[in-house]
Every structure is written in C-alpha cells, then in structure tokens.
Write a protein that holds these residues in place. Structure first.
Motif, mmCIF file in Angstrom:
data_model
loop_
_atom_site.group_PDB
_atom_site.id
_atom_site.type_symbol
_atom_site.label_atom_id
_atom_site.label_comp_id
_atom_site.label_asym_id
_atom_site.label_seq_id
_atom_site.Cartn_x
_atom_site.Cartn_y
_atom_site.Cartn_z
ATOM 1 N N ALA A 126 0.848 -1.202 0.000
ATOM 2 C CA ALA A 126 0.000 0.000 0.000
ATOM 3 C C ALA A 126 0.879 1.247 0.000
ATOM 4 C CB ALA A 126 -0.921 -0.014 1.215
ATOM 5 N N ASP A 152 -0.325 5.507 3.658
ATOM 6 C CA ASP A 152 -0.364 5.014 5.029
ATOM 7 C C ASP A 152 -0.723 6.066 6.063
ATOM 8 O OD1 ASP A 152 1.921 6.490 4.808
ATOM 9 O OD2 ASP A 152 3.292 4.892 5.439
ATOM 10 N N THR A 153 -0.986 7.309 5.615
ATOM 11 C CA THR A 153 -1.463 8.356 6.523
ATOM 12 C C THR A 153 -2.594 9.113 5.847
ATOM 13 O OG1 THR A 153 0.079 10.053 5.720
ATOM 14 C CG2 THR A 153 0.823 8.645 7.544
ATOM 15 N N LYS A 166 -1.900 11.718 3.118
ATOM 16 C CA LYS A 166 -1.533 11.261 1.780
ATOM 17 C C LYS A 166 -2.738 10.909 0.909
ATOM 18 C CE LYS A 166 2.966 9.335 3.168
ATOM 19 N NZ LYS A 166 3.784 8.094 3.222
ATOM 20 N N LYS A 193 -5.216 1.936 -2.727
ATOM 21 C CA LYS A 193 -3.857 1.745 -2.199
ATOM 22 C C LYS A 193 -3.676 2.247 -0.768
ATOM 23 C CE LYS A 193 -2.608 0.107 -6.192
ATOM 24 N NZ LYS A 193 -2.445 -1.356 -6.371
ATOM 25 N N LEU A 194 -4.773 2.400 -0.001
ATOM 26 C CA LEU A 194 -4.642 2.721 1.406
ATOM 27 C C LEU A 194 -4.293 1.447 2.171
ATOM 28 C CD1 LEU A 194 -6.353 5.188 0.357
ATOM 29 C CD2 LEU A 194 -7.473 5.173 2.601
ATOM 30 N N THR A 195 -3.547 1.584 3.255
ATOM 31 C CA THR A 195 -3.297 0.425 4.096
ATOM 32 C C THR A 195 -4.616 -0.050 4.708
ATOM 33 O OG1 THR A 195 -2.922 1.759 6.079
ATOM 34 C CG2 THR A 195 -1.000 1.271 4.706
ATOM 35 N N ARG A 196 -4.624 -1.272 5.180
ATOM 36 C CA ARG A 196 -5.837 -1.859 5.733
ATOM 37 C C ARG A 196 -6.380 -1.031 6.894
ATOM 38 N NH1 ARG A 196 -4.836 -7.980 6.557
ATOM 39 N NH2 ARG A 196 -3.694 -7.262 8.381
ATOM 40 N N SER A 197 -5.511 -0.643 7.812
ATOM 41 C CA SER A 197 -5.959 0.121 8.981
ATOM 42 C C SER A 197 -6.377 1.540 8.608
ATOM 43 C CB SER A 197 -4.863 0.166 10.049
ATOM 44 O OG SER A 197 -3.677 0.728 9.534
ATOM 45 N N LEU A 198 -5.672 2.170 7.657
ATOM 46 C CA LEU A 198 -6.050 3.523 7.243
ATOM 47 C C LEU A 198 -7.366 3.500 6.480
ATOM 48 C CD1 LEU A 198 -5.469 6.521 7.041
ATOM 49 C CD2 LEU A 198 -4.158 6.077 4.954
ATOM 50 N N GLN A 237 -5.672 -5.100 12.242
ATOM 51 C CA GLN A 237 -4.233 -5.047 12.051
ATOM 52 C C GLN A 237 -3.586 -6.420 12.219
ATOM 53 O OE1 GLN A 237 -3.348 -2.030 14.971
ATOM 54 N NE2 GLN A 237 -3.289 -0.389 13.458
#
Length: 266
Positions: free
Chosen positions: A127, A130-131, A134, A169-174, A238
């Motif tokens: 990903a 991640d923030t 972004k 393309k975001l991380t799973r948690s974001l 997570q």
C-alpha cells in the motif's frame, strides 16, 4: 417499541455500524425476530440512533476532527460524501423499500462475505498510502463512490468504503479509519434528512414522550457500544484481516436465506 426492543436494536447498531457486516441488515433481521412492527417511528428510530454512533467517532478521533481549522481534512470528507448525498436524494424512496427486504439482506450478506474472504489477497500489493494526509482528493472521491454500494441493505457502508480505500492503495488500517471519518458526514446527512422530514411531515412522531425516550436511550447505548466496537475493530484488523468477518457474513447470510425461503422471515 418496548424498552427491551429499543436496547437490543441500539446495541446492534453500536456493534455493527463500523464493522463490515452491515448494521442495517442486522437491524432488519433483529426487528423481524423481535416482532417489531415496521411503522414510521421504527424506520425513523433505526436511522436516528446513528447519531450516537457518529458521536463515538468524534470522541474516539477527536484529535483528527478538532480543531476545526483542518480544512484539507474536512474538504476531503465533503468531496467523498457527495456521491452518497446525490444518489441518496435521487433514490430515497427506492432505498426505503429495499430496507424492508430480508431477502435482499441475505443475498448481499452472502456476496459480501465471499468478497471479504479474498480481499486481503486481492489487495496484497504494497500500500502506498499510510497516513490520512496522503489521501488525495481524487482518492477520497473514489472511496465515496464505493461507499454508495451500501445503499443496498446488507452490503455494509463500512465494508464498501474500506474495500474502496484498499482499492485506492490505502493500508488496511487507514482504509478502516477513513471509513470511520467518512461515516460522520454520511450518517449525519442521512439522519438529519430523516429527522427534518419527520419534523415537517409527521411532527407527532417527535412529540410523543415514549418516542423521545426511545431515541434518547437508543443513541446513548449506541454511542458507548460503538466506542468499544471501533477500538476492537482497528486492533483486530491489524492482526487478523477480514477473513473472520467474511465467514461470519456467509454463515449468517446462508441461515437468513433458508429462513426467508422457508417463510419464517417476511
């Protein structure tokens, strides 16, 4: 609605609103099992207690939402909520009819379950986002389009927007956190619209003391339960991903479909 029914529906709202298992679907199912009549107030109640869940997000992520001068953050949420506001306004009556269908819920629960089983593998490429800072305006808008899938009962607003986030393309948690953020304007708009409509067209619903008690109690319970659910979901996601939620949806969807086809749920 009795006090017991109010408490059960509010707990279900708080538990399921931010999990990818469909709060609306679970409330429809619970209402059927509890024998709650689908009158004008119960329809309003199931939407209005989202206010408690909204407040839980504001409290849990208070550093994100306050101070109010975080213009870029708020602008992204406004852009992301536009598709849902537009489609919700255009198809409000058709959506209300779908909300009464256990068959629709059972089918979408099943289909969504299979998607969640494979979502981690589908988006296993690294990903890039991640923030929250972004997340671009274009990505926010695209996630908002994905969220519109939740207008089909049983789909889950949380699941649709999280999948949309991971596709962007975001991380799973974001992706999960942005889904929570996006819930605030989305649910506030839906709830505000329903309350305003009731105030103008059926003011007696909001003048009845028993109804007001149910709304107050329901929102209070939904608030505290949703706080716990958010904390649990982020930690669980997570470590373990979505597979458990996928299997849960498949099992529940299958049972519901059997009950609907057998005539036990109308």
């Amino acid at each position: 609605m009795s006090i017991f029914q109010t408490v059960i529906i509010a707990i279900i709202e708080g538990l399921t609103e931010f999990l990818p298992i469909s709060s609306t679907g679970h409330m429809i199912i619970a209402s059927s099992f509890l024998g709650i009549q689908k009158d004008d107030f119960t329809k309003l109640f199931e939407i209005a207690i989202q206010l408690g869940a909204i407040l839980s997000v504001l409290v849990f992520y208070r550093k994100k939402f306050f101070p109010l001068n975080r213009w870029n953050f708020y602008f992204k949420l406004i852009i992301a909520v536009i598709p849902a506001l537009l489609l919700g306004y255009l198809f409000s009556d058709k959506i209300d009819k779908l909300l009464e269908s256990p068959l629709t819920v059972s089918i979408t629960m099943l289909l969504g379950g299979f998607v969640l089983l494979f979502i981690d593998k589908l988006f296993k490429t690294p990903a890039a986002v991640d923030t929250e800072e972004k997340i671009s305006i274009a990505k926010a808008f695209t996630i908002g389009i994905w969220q519109c899938l939740a207008m089909i009962p049983g789909t889950s607003r949380s699941a649709a927007s999280i999948i949309g986030g991971m596709q962007q393309k975001l991380t799973r948690s974001l992706a999960a956190e942005f889904s929570f953020f996006l819930a605030v304007p989305t649910m506030a708009a839906a709830t505000g619209y329903k309350l305003l409509k009731a105030f103008k067209q059926q003011p007696e619903l909001l003048k009845n003391k028993e109804n007001l008690l149910a709304l107050g109690l329901g929102n209070l319970i939904a608030f505290f339960v949703a706080l716990l659910a958010i904390k649990f979901f982020i930690g669980f996601l997570q470590k373990h991903g979505f597979r458990l939620f996928g299997w849960y949806r498949i099992v529940v969807g299958t049972v519901l479909l059997v009950l609907v086809l057998a005539g036990y749920l109308q």
